[in-house]
Scaffold this active site. Sequence first.
Site, PDB file in Angstrom:
ATOM      1  N   ASP A   1       1.096  -1.518  -0.361  1.00 23.00           N
ATOM      2  CA  ASP A   1      -0.091   0.229  -0.333  1.00 23.00           C
ATOM      3  C   ASP A   1       1.106   0.832  -0.577  1.00 23.00           C
ATOM      4  OD1 ASP A   1      -2.145   1.705  -0.145  1.00 23.00           O
ATOM      5  OD2 ASP A   1      -3.243   0.560   1.042  1.00 23.00           O
TER       6      ASP A   1
HETATM    7  C1  BGC Z   1      -5.108   2.968   0.139  1.00 22.12           C
HETATM    8  C2  BGC Z   1      -5.465   2.241  -1.273  1.00 22.12           C
HETATM    9  C3  BGC Z   1      -5.159   3.309  -2.650  1.00 22.12           C
HETATM   10  C4  BGC Z   1      -3.989   3.667  -2.736  1.00 22.12           C
HETATM   11  C5  BGC Z   1      -3.194   4.380  -3.598  1.00 22.12           C
HETATM   12  C6  BGC Z   1      -3.722   4.000  -0.858  1.00 22.12           C
HETATM   13  O1  BGC Z   1      -3.502   5.323   0.617  1.00 22.12           O
HETATM   14  O2  BGC Z   1      -5.191   2.691   1.345  1.00 22.12           O
HETATM   15  O3  BGC Z   1      -6.161   1.555  -1.007  1.00 22.12           O
HETATM   16  O4  BGC Z   1      -5.273   1.823  -3.430  1.00 22.12           O
HETATM   17  O5  BGC Z   1      -3.626   4.416  -1.591  1.00 22.12           O
HETATM   18  O6  BGC Z   1      -4.360   5.133  -3.963  1.00 22.12           O
END
Ligand code: BGC
Length: 751
Positions: free
Chosen positions: A288
Amino acid sequence: MQRTLLLALALSGLSYNAIAQKARPANTHSVDERVNQLLAQMTLEEKVGQLNQYTSDRLATGPLTENSSKYEDIKTGKVGSMLNVRGAKDTRMVQELAMRSRLKIPLLFGLDVIHGYRVTFPIPLAEASSWDMKAIETSARVAAAESAAAGIHWTFAPMVDIARDPRWGRVMEGAGEDTYLGSMIAKARVKGFQGKQLGDLDAVMACVKHFAAYGAAIGGRDYNSVEMGDRTLWETYLPPFKAALDAGAATFMNSFNDLNGIPATGNSYLQRDILKGKWGFTGFVVSDWSSIKEMIPHGFAKDPAQAAEIAIKAGSDMDMEGRAYITSLVKLVNDKKVDVAIIDDAVRRILRKKFELGLFDDPYRFSNEAREKKELNSYANRAKARDVAKRSIVLLKNDGQLLPLSKNTKTIAVIGPLGRSNIDMMGFWSVKWDNDKLVSVYEGLENKLGKNTKLLYAKGCGITDTSKAGFAEAVATAKQADVVIMAVGEAYDMSGEAKSKANIHIPGVQEELVKAVQATGKPVVVLTMSGRPMIFNWIADNAKAILHTWWLGSEAGNAIADVLFGDYDPAGKLTMSFPRSEGQIPVYYNHKSTGRPSPTDLAGSYRSGYLDMPNSPRYAFGYGLSYTTFELSDLKLDKKAFVDTDSITVTCNLKNTGKYAGEEVVQLYLQDVVASVTRPVQELKGFEKVSLKPGESKTIKFVINKEMLSFYDQQMKWTAEPGEFKLMIGNSSDHITLRTNFELTDRSANQ
Ligand code: BGC
């Protein structure tokens, strides 16, 4: 290929693909052979580059790292993927930079296409309320077709985290509290995103997230730690991930939380033992956003290098916007701290997907402006969004059959801060577009009603206002109307990532506004809107009609009007309990009994409950009304006992006993009465959504087998134990109308 040549090709309208096809003989090697050939040519630096993902700074959804060198890094082969670059033109432009690198390995473009791309569909929690797998798949299908036409290869969806805590803002992205339903929805969404096969021009790779247990963040506080026993992990939180994998999900994302003390990103048990080991996942895992580096503030790694070492060994293949891999992995390999075979495995997994998408044959194949123009926001896509939106609406109350309203009503007043709002209809995770294409409630009514109906509007108050200054105007407006429609709730950005709330009541003085308007004595229909279960006890007790409409996307107002005026009979059912008070959280339907269950739902006589309110939620899992009425009857089992190689066939009859054509979700719940591990009081094990005309009946059939009775025993063995089971069928977890018992008999006893 040279940049100038590429530009010339783009300008001439000829596709790179067409030229490439002529110039090169068709590649007859298998994907794995091609991956290995390429890998053999790669330097260690180039390999590590494939594991590095940057965000484009235009659409950041998290804290940014320094950005100056990003585009230079692409040209030198130090980037494998970009997120947040979107649109045929921009993706082509950025891909063109990758084509200047030594090996010309195409970039993967990823984006959070969570509930639609250009046409915004209802938020996932709303869609889940449809219990309609076809509708949910359609929503993902349209999102895939639109985003693929805009150069996107990969969506960071579906989020399959089970969530029992509505304080957590990300409940809006998931399917709610139930594992069985969540698994079905996970499958439908993966199928929708990935279509027939990867490489098709209307398909994007799915990314199942967040692996794992992110939805159980303590206190509902985003990014928080998770403490969870293995049985709950395996029984409740992991199955939707497995279901998504079985549906062919190409990629996984790990998560920010630590699980029992080990951050998911650095967790070998989750990624190596379970996902890539026991489950045999052959795709790749992306971290993530910066979650590799975030193992430093977790107190799990001392610096980025150690974080990178832990993460790659634990099975995180790609580093999202964290710069830990790109700055440390080469040295870690050279210092013999990380075996190059681990890097090779991660690179192979990523390259394989690039080949499967056809990007080595034509890196620009998804970046086609003509197709983008045709596909985006088409009439057909909007019609599908409207259809899914109306299926997502939940009728919570309809005393005295106030709904549906007559289209001949002379004067209707729309009151409340959300009555004319467009922007809030889009929900938090929409790909942010200007709000010109979002239909508000007011506009939806205008579109629906003829000239003979007069529409009035008063805002009354803002969403978070504490002032009642606008109440007088709202009351005066209500007095002029025959019917009042009130639109109250949260703003679109009050649920979503980093949107945890300790107070989930309707914000500000909105509930007071409903009280004031209702005091006029006019018939009032309340539309409640939010991305999470909310608390609104006064409205629940006193309003005559309530529709929970969530965030329904581009076609919100039109879908709401369809339901208000009976062009569609609402059939949504909640997939997450709505509490009476924050103090009840977590409140979910499939809880255990305890040794002192409370027959009255209250604490009295040393029972498990609260002194000041019932245990039960305000609205339970599976709850939702209809304009028509349904009757369940004639429960029959083909046998009352079976051995585990056999099954029981259960039938019952569903009749539409009301005046409207409608749909009902018949829900089957089971309980293992006595087991070697205590079992929930009820668990959803099947459902059928049925559409019936007035007076029409249908026989519903469920087949009960061993798998449906199985659980993890004391040795964590997946098994079904002989004994008595309760069977419950109803139209909500708290409205069971058919009950019986059956038995699973011991096979050895029969031998
Ligand atoms: C989120 C993810 C997301 C990623 C990209 C993160 O902060 O937890 O779910 O896909 O950002 O935007």
